[in-house]
Design a protein around this motif. Structure first.
Motif, PDB file in Angstrom:
ATOM      1  N   GLU A 181       0.896  -1.094  -0.014  1.00  0.00           N
ATOM      2  CA  GLU A 181       0.005   0.103   0.095  1.00  0.00           C
ATOM      3  C   GLU A 181       0.913   1.294  -0.115  1.00  0.00           C
ATOM      4  O   GLU A 181       0.504   2.141  -0.835  1.00  0.00           O
ATOM      5  CB  GLU A 181      -0.855  -0.105   1.115  1.00  0.00           C
ATOM      6  CG  GLU A 181      -2.042  -0.992   1.158  1.00  0.00           C
ATOM      7  CD  GLU A 181      -3.204  -0.582  -0.032  1.00  0.00           C
ATOM      8  OE1 GLU A 181      -3.396   0.711  -0.082  1.00  0.00           O
ATOM      9  OE2 GLU A 181      -3.379  -1.243  -0.683  1.00  0.00           O
ATOM     10  N   ALA A 182       1.857   1.432   0.793  1.00  0.00           N
ATOM     11  CA  ALA A 182       2.615   2.293   0.772  1.00  0.00           C
ATOM     12  C   ALA A 182       3.476   2.602  -0.572  1.00  0.00           C
ATOM     13  O   ALA A 182       3.513   3.962  -0.905  1.00  0.00           O
ATOM     14  CB  ALA A 182       3.864   2.285   1.811  1.00  0.00           C
ATOM     15  N   THR A 183       3.879   1.508  -1.059  1.00  0.00           N
ATOM     16  CA  THR A 183       4.488   1.554  -2.327  1.00  0.00           C
ATOM     17  C   THR A 183       3.669   2.156  -3.621  1.00  0.00           C
ATOM     18  O   THR A 183       3.973   3.197  -4.293  1.00  0.00           O
ATOM     19  CB  THR A 183       5.013   0.319  -3.124  1.00  0.00           C
ATOM     20  OG1 THR A 183       6.232  -0.220  -1.969  1.00  0.00           O
ATOM     21  CG2 THR A 183       5.632   0.655  -4.462  1.00  0.00           C
ATOM     22  N   LEU A 184       2.282   1.595  -3.514  1.00  0.00           N
ATOM     23  CA  LEU A 184       1.229   2.194  -4.507  1.00  0.00           C
ATOM     24  C   LEU A 184       0.965   3.588  -4.226  1.00  0.00           C
ATOM     25  O   LEU A 184       0.775   4.226  -5.293  1.00  0.00           O
ATOM     26  CB  LEU A 184      -0.051   1.167  -4.271  1.00  0.00           C
ATOM     27  CG  LEU A 184       0.235  -0.245  -4.924  1.00  0.00           C
ATOM     28  CD1 LEU A 184      -1.036  -0.849  -4.465  1.00  0.00           C
ATOM     29  CD2 LEU A 184       0.339  -0.170  -6.298  1.00  0.00           C
ATOM     30  N   ARG A 185       0.839   3.780  -3.119  1.00  0.00           N
ATOM     31  CA  ARG A 185       0.376   5.341  -2.792  1.00  0.00           C
ATOM     32  C   ARG A 185       1.573   6.292  -2.903  1.00  0.00           C
ATOM     33  O   ARG A 185       1.258   7.486  -2.644  1.00  0.00           O
ATOM     34  CB  ARG A 185      -0.185   5.554  -1.314  1.00  0.00           C
ATOM     35  CG  ARG A 185      -1.381   4.433  -1.237  1.00  0.00           C
ATOM     36  CD  ARG A 185      -1.995   4.309   0.231  1.00  0.00           C
ATOM     37  NE  ARG A 185      -3.182   3.347   0.290  1.00  0.00           N
ATOM     38  CZ  ARG A 185      -4.227   3.661   1.037  1.00  0.00           C
ATOM     39  NH1 ARG A 185      -4.323   4.861   1.618  1.00  0.00           N
ATOM     40  NH2 ARG A 185      -5.059   2.818   1.076  1.00  0.00           N
ATOM     41  N   ARG A 186       2.675   5.951  -2.817  1.00  0.00           N
ATOM     42  CA  ARG A 186       3.930   6.654  -2.742  1.00  0.00           C
ATOM     43  C   ARG A 186       4.012   7.578  -1.621  1.00  0.00           C
ATOM     44  O   ARG A 186       4.193   8.564  -1.602  1.00  0.00           O
ATOM     45  CB  ARG A 186       4.049   7.455  -3.864  1.00  0.00           C
ATOM     46  CG  ARG A 186       4.209   6.732  -5.214  1.00  0.00           C
ATOM     47  CD  ARG A 186       4.120   7.626  -6.516  1.00  0.00           C
ATOM     48  NE  ARG A 186       4.175   7.030  -7.546  1.00  0.00           N
ATOM     49  CZ  ARG A 186       4.470   7.377  -8.643  1.00  0.00           C
ATOM     50  NH1 ARG A 186       4.250   8.570  -9.243  1.00  0.00           N
ATOM     51  NH2 ARG A 186       4.513   6.449  -9.968  1.00  0.00           N
ATOM     52  N   VAL A 187       3.705   6.908  -0.291  1.00  0.00           N
ATOM     53  CA  VAL A 187       3.793   7.650   1.024  1.00  0.00           C
ATOM     54  C   VAL A 187       4.711   6.881   1.920  1.00  0.00           C
ATOM     55  O   VAL A 187       5.019   5.722   1.587  1.00  0.00           O
ATOM     56  CB  VAL A 187       2.097   7.563   1.680  1.00  0.00           C
ATOM     57  CG1 VAL A 187       1.432   8.306   0.614  1.00  0.00           C
ATOM     58  CG2 VAL A 187       1.739   6.068   1.819  1.00  0.00           C
ATOM     59  N   PRO A 188       4.920   7.489   2.951  1.00  0.00           N
ATOM     60  CA  PRO A 188       5.759   6.722   4.119  1.00  0.00           C
ATOM     61  C   PRO A 188       5.115   5.723   4.709  1.00  0.00           C
ATOM     62  O   PRO A 188       3.794   5.843   4.911  1.00  0.00           O
ATOM     63  CB  PRO A 188       5.773   7.888   5.208  1.00  0.00           C
ATOM     64  CG  PRO A 188       5.804   9.150   4.318  1.00  0.00           C
ATOM     65  CD  PRO A 188       4.569   8.997   3.404  1.00  0.00           C
ATOM     66  N   LEU A 189       5.727   4.660   5.199  1.00  0.00           N
ATOM     67  CA  LEU A 189       5.226   3.498   6.048  1.00  0.00           C
ATOM     68  C   LEU A 189       5.739   3.611   7.515  1.00  0.00           C
ATOM     69  O   LEU A 189       6.907   3.662   7.784  1.00  0.00           O
ATOM     70  CB  LEU A 189       5.836   2.242   5.134  1.00  0.00           C
ATOM     71  CG  LEU A 189       5.303   0.897   6.127  1.00  0.00           C
ATOM     72  CD1 LEU A 189       3.890   0.675   6.267  1.00  0.00           C
ATOM     73  CD2 LEU A 189       5.949  -0.269   5.632  1.00  0.00           C
ATOM     74  N   ASP A 190       4.825   3.911   8.194  1.00  0.00           N
ATOM     75  CA  ASP A 190       5.196   3.708   9.762  1.00  0.00           C
ATOM     76  C   ASP A 190       4.831   2.268  10.350  1.00  0.00           C
ATOM     77  O   ASP A 190       3.765   1.898  10.204  1.00  0.00           O
ATOM     78  CB  ASP A 190       4.124   4.886  10.517  1.00  0.00           C
ATOM     79  CG  ASP A 190       4.493   6.352  10.310  1.00  0.00           C
ATOM     80  OD1 ASP A 190       5.679   6.525   9.442  1.00  0.00           O
ATOM     81  OD2 ASP A 190       3.951   7.233  10.873  1.00  0.00           O
ATOM     82  N   ALA A 191       6.185   1.788  10.870  1.00  0.00           N
ATOM     83  CA  ALA A 191       5.917   0.418  11.577  1.00  0.00           C
ATOM     84  C   ALA A 191       5.897   0.681  12.983  1.00  0.00           C
ATOM     85  O   ALA A 191       6.913   1.284  13.446  1.00  0.00           O
ATOM     86  CB  ALA A 191       6.992  -0.377  10.853  1.00  0.00           C
ATOM     87  N   VAL A 192       4.925   0.306  13.614  1.00  0.00           N
ATOM     88  CA  VAL A 192       4.832   0.616  15.104  1.00  0.00           C
ATOM     89  C   VAL A 192       4.811  -0.711  15.918  1.00  0.00           C
ATOM     90  O   VAL A 192       4.075  -1.600  15.545  1.00  0.00           O
ATOM     91  CB  VAL A 192       3.532   1.371  15.188  1.00  0.00           C
ATOM     92  CG1 VAL A 192       3.447   1.909  16.914  1.00  0.00           C
ATOM     93  CG2 VAL A 192       3.371   2.793  14.409  1.00  0.00           C
ATOM     94  N   ARG A 193       5.743  -0.658  16.933  1.00  0.00           N
ATOM     95  CA  ARG A 193       5.775  -1.984  17.842  1.00  0.00           C
ATOM     96  C   ARG A 193       5.342  -1.273  19.260  1.00  0.00           C
ATOM     97  O   ARG A 193       6.171  -0.590  19.816  1.00  0.00           O
ATOM     98  CB  ARG A 193       6.937  -2.473  17.752  1.00  0.00           C
ATOM     99  CG  ARG A 193       7.334  -3.657  18.749  1.00  0.00           C
ATOM    100  CD  ARG A 193       6.691  -4.749  18.620  1.00  0.00           C
ATOM    101  NE  ARG A 193       6.949  -5.825  19.504  1.00  0.00           N
ATOM    102  CZ  ARG A 193       6.233  -7.298  19.581  1.00  0.00           C
ATOM    103  NH1 ARG A 193       5.782  -7.527  18.580  1.00  0.00           N
ATOM    104  NH2 ARG A 193       6.702  -7.990  20.377  1.00  0.00           N
ATOM    105  N   ALA A 194       4.100  -1.867  20.010  1.00  0.00           N
ATOM    106  CA  ALA A 194       3.946  -1.543  21.094  1.00  0.00           C
ATOM    107  C   ALA A 194       4.563  -2.469  22.245  1.00  0.00           C
ATOM    108  O   ALA A 194       4.812  -3.561  21.870  1.00  0.00           O
ATOM    109  CB  ALA A 194       2.572  -1.535  21.557  1.00  0.00           C
TER     110      ALA A 194
END
Length: 297
Positions: A181-194
């Motif tokens: 999705e991030a690649t298709l939209r050309r947006v940053p990807l926020d990976a979050v670990r709680a």
């Protein structure tokens, strides 16, 4: 109704409609997504109207509910084509319970998109009637938009994709979906670990204060790093470890995001809804559309 051919590698994106404004806004979102993915869009209306009206009551005229169903899918199809004139759009009317029909449609879909009504306690209870059931049992990704969500898929920092990173590591289907999705939209990807420090590990000695928490935070950083080792280098990847309950952490991360992606493990041996507390919670309260991704058991 027109149908969309299911070609290998081009599974359609399916959007469920019921004539409500939220479902039509979901059509907008689904049309954008299908265009990004280069796949057909399939509009589905499901209802048990035949059980109550039956063909015997129709006479020379179609039952009212059948006419209404045809109008609903026609309006949805026209709306999608106005938004993307060259998009391949099919439509289907199914005389079934919506939950069962949509789960079955998901077996041959790249994803399912559903729109629900907005905020409020009563409205949130209604979410469970269809969207929660479909998200719990569908074999493909399920994207749910509530009434207050933006109905546009687009680029820009505010449209970033957020993914919750759990214990599945590199094999996370949710992470792979979020990368795409991030690649298709050309947006940053926020990976979050709680992460959390269990209360029983707290200590009273001033020289040891904070030590258990630091160890849990370091473990979260290590786990996140290992999960993200194979993320393509061309993705603008942002990694975060946050202390707190996973649901609350992801709800905070959903602020100003374009999409929140969470994984859901299903235990087919267990009866009832196959969603954990995290997926259930973010579906009800996230500030952006939520994608629930089935994870291998």
């Amino acid at each position: 109704m027109s149908a969309v051919a299911r070609e290998p590698g081009r599974l359609p994106l399916v959007v469920g409609v019921d004539g409500s404004e939220p479902s039509l806004r979901a059509v907008d979102w689904a049309a954008d997504e299908a265009t990004l993915r280069g796949v057909p869009l399939r509009v589905v209306y499901a209802s048990l109207w035949e059980r109550y009206e039956g063909t015997a009551l129709a006479g020379e005229h179609k039952p009212f509910e059948e006419v209404r169903a045809e109008d609903i899918v026609a309006v949805a199809r026209r709306r999608a084509l106005r938004r993307h004139p060259y998009l391949e759009v099919g439509a289907e009317i199914l005389a079934e319970e919506p939950e069962y029909a949509l789960v079955r449609e998901g077996r041959d879909a790249s994803a399912l998109v559903l729109g629900t009504r907005g905020r409020g306690d009563f409205v949130e209870m209604l979410l469970g009637s269809v969207s929660l059931a479909v998200a719990a049992y569908a074999e493909c990704p399920v994207i749910v938009l509530r009434g207050g969500h933006d109905n546009q898929v687009g680029a820009g920092p505010a449209r970033r994709v957020v993914v919750g990173v759990g214990g599945t590591g590199k094999n996370s289907a949710a992470l792979r979906f979020a990368e795409e999705e991030a690649t298709l939209r050309r947006v940053p990807l926020d990976a979050v670990r709680a992460w959390r420090c269990p209360a029983h590990e707290s200590v009273d000695h001033p020289l040891l204060a904070g030590e258990p928490a630091r160890l849990h935070e370091e473990q979260a950083v290590t786990t996140l790093g290992e999960a993200l080792e194979d993320v393509p280098a061309d993705i603008d990847l942002r990694r975060r470890t946050v202390e707190g309950p996973t649901r609350h952490v992801l709800l905070g991360a959903s602020q100003d995001a374009g999409l929140l992606v969470v994984g859901a493990r299903r235990d087919r041996r267990r009866f009832g809804l196959q969603l954990g507390r995290v997926a259930h919670g973010v579906l009800h309260h996230a500030s952006c559309p939520v994608a629930v991704i089935p994870e291998p058991a």
